[in-house]
Design an enzyme around this catalytic site. Structure first.
Site, short mmCIF file in Angstrom:
data_model
loop_
_atom_site.label_atom_id
_atom_site.label_comp_id
_atom_site.label_asym_id
_atom_site.label_seq_id
_atom_site.Cartn_x
_atom_site.Cartn_y
_atom_site.Cartn_z
N GLY A 50 0.72 -0.99 0.02
CA GLY A 50 0.23 0.01 0.02
C GLY A 50 1.14 1.11 0.22
O GLY A 50 0.45 2.42 0.32
N GLN A 51 2.33 1.28 0.10
CA GLN A 51 3.35 2.20 0.02
C GLN A 51 3.18 2.95 -1.45
O GLN A 51 2.50 2.58 -2.05
CB GLN A 51 4.64 2.42 0.08
CG GLN A 51 4.87 1.58 1.45
CD GLN A 51 5.92 0.73 1.39
OE1 GLN A 51 7.13 1.42 1.12
NE2 GLN A 51 6.53 -0.27 1.75
N ASP A 52 2.66 4.73 -1.15
CA ASP A 52 2.56 5.00 -2.01
C ASP A 52 3.21 4.72 -3.96
O ASP A 52 2.68 4.83 -5.06
CB ASP A 52 2.47 6.71 -2.13
CG ASP A 52 3.27 7.14 -1.68
OD1 ASP A 52 4.77 6.18 -1.63
OD2 ASP A 52 3.81 8.31 -1.56
N LEU A 74 4.45 2.20 -4.40
CA LEU A 74 3.50 0.68 -5.00
C LEU A 74 2.18 1.53 -5.79
O LEU A 74 1.72 -0.08 -6.32
CB LEU A 74 3.75 -0.38 -3.81
CG LEU A 74 4.74 -1.11 -3.89
CD1 LEU A 74 4.45 -1.93 -2.22
CD2 LEU A 74 5.41 -0.88 -4.33
#
Ligand code: G3D
Ligand code: MG
Length: 201
Positions: free
Chosen positions: A78-80, A82
């Protein structure tokens, strides 16, 4: 009866009875997606590290009409950096689980934007959305009606079925119920698709 798989025919309608439903789990980093996945899979809490790429597990429903149904659940990082990958995982899915940290009000707007971006992309048109209002054990957690309002879920319009399920992934509360609610929405969509096909015949 030889069913032909023509253009515009949903994958769902041609699904053999004992094949898994494809579910993609999205949400901002640290919302609890990986915790949800392993709680569902192993019925226990596993400590997680930030997900680089994805995890994938086959899970069987344990409650309601979803009991015994297989779900293949993709947990996408969920990191930006990704998030552009989400698009490739949301092709041809039967349902979306959007995991939300119910205490992280600061990033609620960011979560809302990502949810709407996903919902509005053409390949996800009409795909049912389960919002898991996670971390209900923490003080200050927003309840489902607040979350529904803050995320502006009514703005999704009549195209998407959605449901907000309060949950606590570390103890597993609300997860089986959430999966069952998602399954009900998937069945309802299938019925609606069948009806509209009959009408246009
Ligand atoms: P992600 O996969 O969405 O990025 P993770 O999130 O599953 O890695 O979880 C991020 C952190 O939130 C983890 O804590 C995890 O234990 C915690 N968490 C997940 N679900 C819940 C919940 O229902 N309640 C509470 N209180 N915490 C939860 P750490 O400390 O390992 O970062
Ligand atoms: Mg993760």
């Amino acid at each position: 009866m030889g069913a032909t798989v023509g253009k515009g025919v949903s994958l769902l309608e041609n699904l053999p009875p004992n094949q898994s439903l494809h579910i993609v789990m999205l949400g901002l980093d640290s919302a609890g997606k990986t915790t949800v996945l392993y709680r569902l899979k192993f019925d226990q809490y596993l400590s997680t590290v930030p997900t680089i790429g994805f995890n994938c597990e086959k899970i069987k429903g344990t409650t309601g009409r979803a009991k015994g149904t297989s779900f293949l659940i993709w947990d996408v990082g969920g990191q930006d950096k990704l998030r552009p990958l989400w698009r490739s995982y949301t092709r041809c899915t039967d349902g979306i689980v959007f995991v939300l940290d119910s205490v992280d009000v600061e990033r609620l707007e960011e979560a809302r934007m990502e949810l709407f971006r996903t919902a509005r992309s053409p390949e996800n048109s009409g795909v049912p959305i389960l919002v898991l209002a996670n971390k209900q054990d923490l003080p200050g957690a927003k309840d489902p009606s607040d979350i529904e309002r803050l995320l502006g879920l009514n703005d999704l319009g009549p195209n998407h079925l959605w449901h907000v399920q309060p949950a606590c992934a570390i103890i597993g509360e609300g997860l089986a119920e959430g999966l069952d609610a998602l399954y009900e929405m998937i069945l309802k969509r299938k019925r609606l698709l069948k009806q509209s096909k009959k009408k246009t015949r």
